[in-house]
Design a protein around this motif. Sequence first.
Motif, short mmCIF file in Angstrom:
data_model
loop_
_atom_site.label_atom_id
_atom_site.label_comp_id
_atom_site.label_asym_id
_atom_site.label_seq_id
_atom_site.Cartn_x
_atom_site.Cartn_y
_atom_site.Cartn_z
N LEU A 39 0.76 -1.34 0.00
CA LEU A 39 -0.03 0.06 0.10
C LEU A 39 0.83 1.24 -0.17
N SER A 40 2.00 1.17 0.65
CA SER A 40 3.02 2.40 0.90
C SER A 40 3.29 2.73 -0.74
N LYS A 41 3.67 1.73 -1.55
CA LYS A 41 3.76 2.04 -2.93
C LYS A 41 2.84 2.88 -3.66
N GLN A 42 1.66 2.64 -3.36
CA GLN A 42 0.41 3.37 -3.70
C GLN A 42 0.27 4.74 -3.06
N GLY A 43 1.00 5.02 -2.13
CA GLY A 43 0.89 6.25 -1.25
C GLY A 43 -0.16 6.25 -0.01
N ILE A 44 -0.43 5.04 0.37
CA ILE A 44 -1.22 4.94 1.18
C ILE A 44 -0.30 4.02 2.59
N GLU A 45 -0.50 4.90 3.48
CA GLU A 45 0.41 4.58 4.76
C GLU A 45 -0.37 3.87 5.92
N VAL A 46 0.06 2.70 6.14
CA VAL A 46 -1.07 1.81 7.01
C VAL A 46 -0.12 1.45 8.30
N SER A 47 -0.70 1.58 9.48
CA SER A 47 -0.19 1.33 10.62
C SER A 47 -0.43 -0.30 11.12
N VAL A 48 0.69 -0.84 11.58
CA VAL A 48 0.48 -2.45 11.70
C VAL A 48 0.64 -2.61 13.61
N LEU A 49 -0.39 -2.73 14.09
CA LEU A 49 -0.12 -3.21 15.43
C LEU A 49 -0.34 -4.74 15.68
N HIS A 50 0.62 -5.34 16.36
CA HIS A 50 0.99 -6.82 16.47
C HIS A 50 0.72 -7.00 17.96
N CYS A 51 -0.40 -7.85 17.98
CA CYS A 51 -0.83 -8.42 19.36
C CYS A 51 -0.40 -9.82 19.70
N ALA A 52 0.94 -9.97 19.88
CA ALA A 52 1.59 -11.30 20.17
C ALA A 52 0.96 -11.89 21.34
N THR A 53 0.49 -11.20 22.41
CA THR A 53 -0.34 -11.73 23.58
C THR A 53 -1.65 -11.58 23.56
N ILE A 54 -2.44 -12.87 23.48
CA ILE A 54 -3.81 -12.70 23.13
C ILE A 54 -4.58 -12.38 24.64
#
Length: 333
Positions: free
Chosen positions: A231-246
């Motif tokens: 998406l960054s290549k298309q000019g869309i900046e997305v955040s990723v929040l990783h929840c390793a502990t459920i």
Amino acid sequence: MTTATPKAPLRSAAMIASIADAGVPTTKAPLGAALNKVAESDPRIVGLSADLAKYTDMHIFRDKFPDRFFQMGMAEQSLLMAAAGMAEVGLVPFASTYSVFATRRAYDFLCLDIAEPNINVNIMAALPGLTTGYGPSHQATEDINILRGIPNLTIIDPCDAVDIEQAIPQLVDTPGPTYTRLLRGAVPRILDQYDYEFELGKAKVVRPGDDALLVSSGLMTMRALLVAEELSKQGIEVSVLHCATIKPFDEETVAREVNTDRPVFTLENHTVIGGLFSCVAEALAKQGIGKKIHHIALPDEFLAAGALPTLHDRYGLSKNAVLERVLQELKKP
């Protein structure tokens, strides 16, 4: 050892296919290597398996510490009871089997012999969610839902080899029981490309972005990061929040990151019922936050058997399927 993963073939063995996407490096058997490293200086650590050491990467520990490894045969109830007894006398057992057997077949033993006395037994459960094509008998699509209600139990859903390697020492030091959705064999290695460190009980923003937020766990964090780069290549900046502990779930961090104007998606290798999507929705409801969450998860049904790349496309977990779903939502007025 880290190697580049070739492009996924059109066909793959249902049980042993790697879940690493094309171009993502992999590390072989990170559980075994990490456990051996910690065990060298901690004689309390023992390993057990229910006739699946080779298929849960516990054979690495078995070969180095044969006197500290126990083969329990195809008897998961005995596996967990033996691990409970070892923990009661001061050992730190790591018990490995498949997720479906640890949850469906040995639930009562996990609940009453391990969780109720709150002892340090670490269950390393391979083939979580849709990481095997062998059909419902081996696809643990509902394991988190089954286990979330057990008091005292910590539940880990690692993204890759980095998560596994960093989690093992922390699991040793955790007083109560833990359940890890183990990735085995050629495990993706992607988090070391970001400024990330595993911290038990904490969700981490792996990649920032102002246009949308992907809240993910397990192997779907790999997919989220790959989608974010596309998406960054298309000019869309997305955040990723990783929840390793459920469990325990980091409600504070999740609520803070979700409570913005960004569209929010949850991504999980688990049924939509009782997993990450449910955890996020519960966290928002507790804090009075009204927010629409788009969920990317497995459906509430028994899944088909087949080659993993085909199944991930079919059920919406592949990178291309996630990318298409996110773009579809972002383009809506």
